[in-house]
Design an enzyme around this catalytic site. Structure first.
Site, PDB file in Angstrom:
ATOM      1  N   GLU A   1     -15.641  34.046  15.323  1.00 39.59           N
ATOM      2  CA  GLU A   1     -14.809  34.010  14.112  1.00 39.59           C
ATOM      3  C   GLU A   1     -13.829  35.182  14.161  1.00 39.59           C
ATOM      4  OE1 GLU A   1     -14.069  32.251  11.329  1.00 39.59           O
ATOM      5  OE2 GLU A   1     -12.841  33.946  10.676  1.00 39.59           O
ATOM      6  N   GLN A   2     -12.579  34.910  13.791  1.00 39.33           N
ATOM      7  CA  GLN A   2     -11.567  35.979  13.862  1.00 39.33           C
ATOM      8  C   GLN A   2     -11.751  37.068  12.794  1.00 39.33           C
ATOM      9  OE1 GLN A   2      -7.665  34.343  13.221  1.00 39.33           O
ATOM     10  NE2 GLN A   2      -8.111  33.649  11.159  1.00 39.33           N
TER      11      GLN A   2
ATOM     12  N   ARG B   1     -16.864  28.224  -2.371  1.00 43.20           N
ATOM     13  CA  ARG B   1     -16.826  28.118  -0.905  1.00 43.20           C
ATOM     14  C   ARG B   1     -17.688  29.188  -0.233  1.00 43.20           C
ATOM     15  NH1 ARG B   1     -12.512  26.271   2.740  1.00 43.20           N
ATOM     16  NH2 ARG B   1     -11.478  25.511   0.892  1.00 43.20           N
TER      17      ARG B   1
ATOM     18  N   ASP C   1     -10.271  20.667  10.306  1.00 39.58           N
ATOM     19  CA  ASP C   1      -8.820  20.755  10.090  1.00 39.58           C
ATOM     20  C   ASP C   1      -8.049  20.925  11.395  1.00 39.58           C
ATOM     21  OD1 ASP C   1      -9.099  20.465   7.385  1.00 39.58           O
ATOM     22  OD2 ASP C   1      -8.372  22.460   6.837  1.00 39.58           O
TER      23      ASP C   1
ATOM     24  N   TYR D   1     -12.581  22.929 -12.820  1.00 40.01           N
ATOM     25  CA  TYR D   1     -14.026  22.715 -12.965  1.00 40.01           C
ATOM     26  C   TYR D   1     -14.738  24.055 -12.890  1.00 40.01           C
ATOM     27  CZ  TYR D   1     -13.476  22.595  -7.831  1.00 40.01           C
ATOM     28  OH  TYR D   1     -13.127  22.861  -6.538  1.00 40.01           O
TER      29      TYR D   1
HETATM   30  C1  LIG Z   1      -7.092  25.068  -2.272  1.00 38.74           C
HETATM   31  C2  LIG Z   1      -7.860  24.113  -1.444  1.00 38.74           C
HETATM   32  C3  LIG Z   1      -8.815  23.323  -2.054  1.00 38.74           C
HETATM   33  C4  LIG Z   1      -9.596  22.444  -1.282  1.00 38.74           C
HETATM   34  N1  LIG Z   1     -10.520  21.696  -1.911  1.00 38.74           N
HETATM   35  C5  LIG Z   1     -11.309  20.880  -1.174  1.00 38.74           C
HETATM   36  C6  LIG Z   1     -12.327  20.114  -1.790  1.00 38.74           C
HETATM   37  O1  LIG Z   1     -12.475  20.140  -3.021  1.00 38.74           O
HETATM   38  N2  LIG Z   1     -13.130  19.344  -1.000  1.00 38.74           N
HETATM   39  C7  LIG Z   1     -12.980  19.297   0.367  1.00 38.74           C
HETATM   40  O2  LIG Z   1     -13.758  18.586   1.062  1.00 38.74           O
HETATM   41  N3  LIG Z   1     -12.000  19.989   0.978  1.00 38.74           N
HETATM   42  C8  LIG Z   1     -11.174  20.789   0.247  1.00 38.74           C
HETATM   43  N4  LIG Z   1     -10.193  21.507   0.856  1.00 38.74           N
HETATM   44  C9  LIG Z   1     -10.016  21.390   2.302  1.00 38.74           C
HETATM   45  C10 LIG Z   1     -11.018  22.249   3.047  1.00 38.74           C
HETATM   46  O3  LIG Z   1     -11.004  23.566   2.576  1.00 38.74           O
HETATM   47  C11 LIG Z   1     -10.746  22.246   4.548  1.00 38.74           C
HETATM   48  O4  LIG Z   1     -10.502  20.939   4.990  1.00 38.74           O
HETATM   49  C12 LIG Z   1     -11.953  22.812   5.285  1.00 38.74           C
HETATM   50  O5  LIG Z   1     -12.098  24.175   4.960  1.00 38.74           O
HETATM   51  C13 LIG Z   1     -11.795  22.635   6.790  1.00 38.74           C
HETATM   52  O6  LIG Z   1     -12.828  23.313   7.448  1.00 38.74           O
HETATM   53  P1  LIG Z   1     -12.570  23.889   8.900  1.00 38.74           P
HETATM   54  O7  LIG Z   1     -13.845  24.553   9.289  1.00 38.74           O
HETATM   55  O8  LIG Z   1     -12.013  22.839   9.777  1.00 38.74           O
HETATM   56  O9  LIG Z   1     -11.413  24.959   8.733  1.00 38.74           O
HETATM   57  P2  LIG Z   1     -11.424  26.324   7.908  1.00 38.74           P
HETATM   58  O10 LIG Z   1     -12.313  26.231   6.746  1.00 38.74           O
HETATM   59  O11 LIG Z   1      -9.986  26.668   7.708  1.00 38.74           O
HETATM   60  O12 LIG Z   1     -12.071  27.372   8.913  1.00 38.74           O
HETATM   61  C14 LIG Z   1     -11.393  27.804  10.062  1.00 38.74           C
HETATM   62  C15 LIG Z   1     -12.043  29.109  10.509  1.00 38.74           C
HETATM   63  O13 LIG Z   1     -11.508  29.461  11.778  1.00 38.74           O
HETATM   64  C16 LIG Z   1     -11.171  30.830  11.770  1.00 38.74           C
HETATM   65  N5  LIG Z   1     -10.105  30.986  12.772  1.00 38.74           N
HETATM   66  C17 LIG Z   1      -8.827  30.587  12.685  1.00 38.74           C
HETATM   67  N6  LIG Z   1      -8.168  30.888  13.817  1.00 38.74           N
HETATM   68  C18 LIG Z   1      -9.060  31.486  14.639  1.00 38.74           C
HETATM   69  C19 LIG Z   1      -8.975  32.009  15.954  1.00 38.74           C
HETATM   70  N7  LIG Z   1      -7.831  31.986  16.656  1.00 38.74           N
HETATM   71  N8  LIG Z   1     -10.095  32.576  16.508  1.00 38.74           N
HETATM   72  C20 LIG Z   1     -11.272  32.616  15.808  1.00 38.74           C
HETATM   73  N9  LIG Z   1     -11.400  32.138  14.542  1.00 38.74           N
HETATM   74  C21 LIG Z   1     -10.303  31.561  13.979  1.00 38.74           C
HETATM   75  C22 LIG Z   1     -10.723  31.092  10.344  1.00 38.74           C
HETATM   76  O14 LIG Z   1     -10.767  32.467  10.020  1.00 38.74           O
HETATM   77  C23 LIG Z   1     -11.732  30.258   9.561  1.00 38.74           C
HETATM   78  O15 LIG Z   1     -12.910  30.969   9.298  1.00 38.74           O
HETATM   79  C24 LIG Z   1      -9.392  22.354   0.116  1.00 38.74           C
HETATM   80  C25 LIG Z   1      -8.402  23.136   0.722  1.00 38.74           C
HETATM   81  C26 LIG Z   1      -7.631  23.988  -0.046  1.00 38.74           C
HETATM   82  C27 LIG Z   1      -6.562  24.789   0.617  1.00 38.74           C
END
Ligand SMILES: Cc1cc2nc3c(=O)[nH]c(=O)nc-3n(C[C@H](O)[C@H](O)[C@H](O)COP(=O)(O)OP(=O)(O)OC[C@H]3O[C@@H](n4cnc5c(N)ncnc54)[C@H](O)[C@@H]3O)c2cc1C
Length: 387
Positions: free
Chosen positions: A33-34, A107, A296, A216
């Protein structure tokens, strides 16, 4: 398949769920994790039954029940006089129809529960302060390089580094992110002293022309999470952590009901963030040799179906099952993409289609919407066909 040495980049919801699923399946996992520490401040998220079903399967049911809240209903109110436009039951219906709850959770509480589950399994090494800067692969496996000079080698890399994924940028021609004409502000507000309509245990959507607010409560009702969305023609940069002055959102929602004004004015100093809503077309290719994209990084989407985290959680469950079900890693990864791509593409496109749904809703349309969510909430990533 024999145990694999798995590297995961990104310790968000997708990365931690993948670590949990893969280490439970007997693989040795290193997660990078970064950020200098795991967990994040973040805000609230909605976890729909297709996500909570998977987390329960991995033994997180009790932890989620302790930390999350089950909203009795989703209420829709007019922006000016707070008149109730609709009231859709959630808690009772979700459990009886889909067999899993709809939860609202902070979160950082979800990440804490995932971290505890990963820690209990003991097969994952966690490394904070490691920002991946690039990766290479050859017949022997994958090497990831980090900004601090370290590197790591494994059989497989799972890129869970989010919407602005470094790994994806290295592998895929940059996909054009398109601004979708909406801007959002979000904040977490202490609930003490706020009017009853905004501290309701149900989620509330305030609906006006070209604008809406979703709010909420979290943590036993002590905090109110809100996201306020308004149509806007232009925006320049992607990313959702830009601080915004309170007067800005107050100006956008001037003339709205006094309860909304109370909620906005209770926003603590420096607690308001703003972002423009962007999305991309679904990616064709998530697998590049021994590198798999997840969450994502694979399928960024607009938030209008609240499915971003849910899709990342489902991806993690399916990836671990595919690796367990095939003797050949390439076949397993290809199947993972095959199972996940169509579903996530449908969610991306449906979320886009729902961009200004609330502003357009009538009572009848809300009922139709309720009837058409089975394909989303009824999906079971722990038992769907993968062969
Ligand atoms: C305001 C908001 C509200 C939301 N509400 C909802 C909801 O109600 N329900 C829902 O299902 N989804 C919701 N989402 C979407 C959801 O937050 C994301 O789809 C979800 O967090 C994706 O998870 P992820 O692990 O793919 O990415 P992330 O949660 O973005 O995690 C990525 C991780 O990778 C790390 N990282 C990035 N680059 C690097 C690198 N080069 N090297 C090492 N580490 C790195 C980051 O620091 C982070 O910890 C919401 C999003 C937003 C912005």
């Amino acid at each position: 398949m024999q145990a694999q040495r798995v590297l995961i980049v990104g310790g968000g919801i997708g990365g931690l769920t993948a670590a949990m699923a893969l280490s439970r399946a007997g693989h040795s996992v290193r997660l990078y994790e970064q950020a200098p520490a795991f967990g994040e401040i973040g805000a609230g998220i909605m976890l729909t039954p297709n996500a909570t079903r998977v987390l329960r399967h991995f033994g997180l049911g009790a932890a989620l029940d302790r930390r999350g809240m089950r909203p009795p209903a989703s209420r829709y109110r007019r922006f000016d006089d707070a008149a109730l436009m609709g009231d859709a039951p959630l808690a009772a219906v979700m459990e009886s129809t889909h067999g899993a709850p709809w939860l609202h959770i902070h979160r950082s509480d979800l990440l804490e529960a995932l971290l505890a589950a990963v820690g209990e399994q003991g097969a994952t090494d966690l490394y904070a302060g490691h920002r991946a800067t690039g990766c290479e692969q050859d017949g022997a496996g994958v090497t990831v390089r980090f900004g601090n000079g370290a590197s790591a080698e494994g059989d497989l890399l799972v890129a869970c580094d989010g919407v602005r994924s470094t790994v994806r940028a290295q592998l895929v021609e940059r996909a054009q992110a398109r601004f979708r004409g909406q801007v959002a502000w979000r904040a977490l507000v202490p609930a003490g002293g706020l009017p009853e309509r905004v501290t309701d245990r149900s989620s509330v959507v305030w609906i006006g022309e070209d604008r809406h607010i979703v709010q909420y409560v979290l943590r036993g009702g002590s905090l109110v999470n809100y996201v306020a969305i308004a149509a806007q023609r232009e925006w320049v940069e992607e990313g959702w952590n830009r601080p915004a002055p309170l007067e800005e959102v107050q100006k956008e929602f001037a003339g709205w009901h006094e309860d909304v004004q109370s909620l906005l004015s209770a926003t603590p100093a420096d607690a308001l963030y703003k972002w423009g809503l962007f999305d991309r077309d679904p990616l064709e290719q998530w697998i590049h040799g021994r590198i798999a994209l997840l969450g994502d990084a694979a399928h960024p989407m607009l938030p209008f179906m609240a499915q971003g985290s849910a899709m990342a959680i489902e991806d993690a469950a399916v990836l671990a099952r595919c690796i367990g079900a095939f003797d050949d890693l390439d076949a397993a990864l290809s199947r993972y993409q095959g199972v996940r791509r169509e579903r996530t593409a449908r969610v991306i496109l449906q979320s886009r289609a729902q961009t200004n749904l609330y502003q357009r809703l009538t009572g009848d349309k809300k009922r139709q919407r309720a009837a058409s969510t089975e394909w989303v909430y009824g999906f079971d990533a722990t038992s769907c066909a993968i062969q």
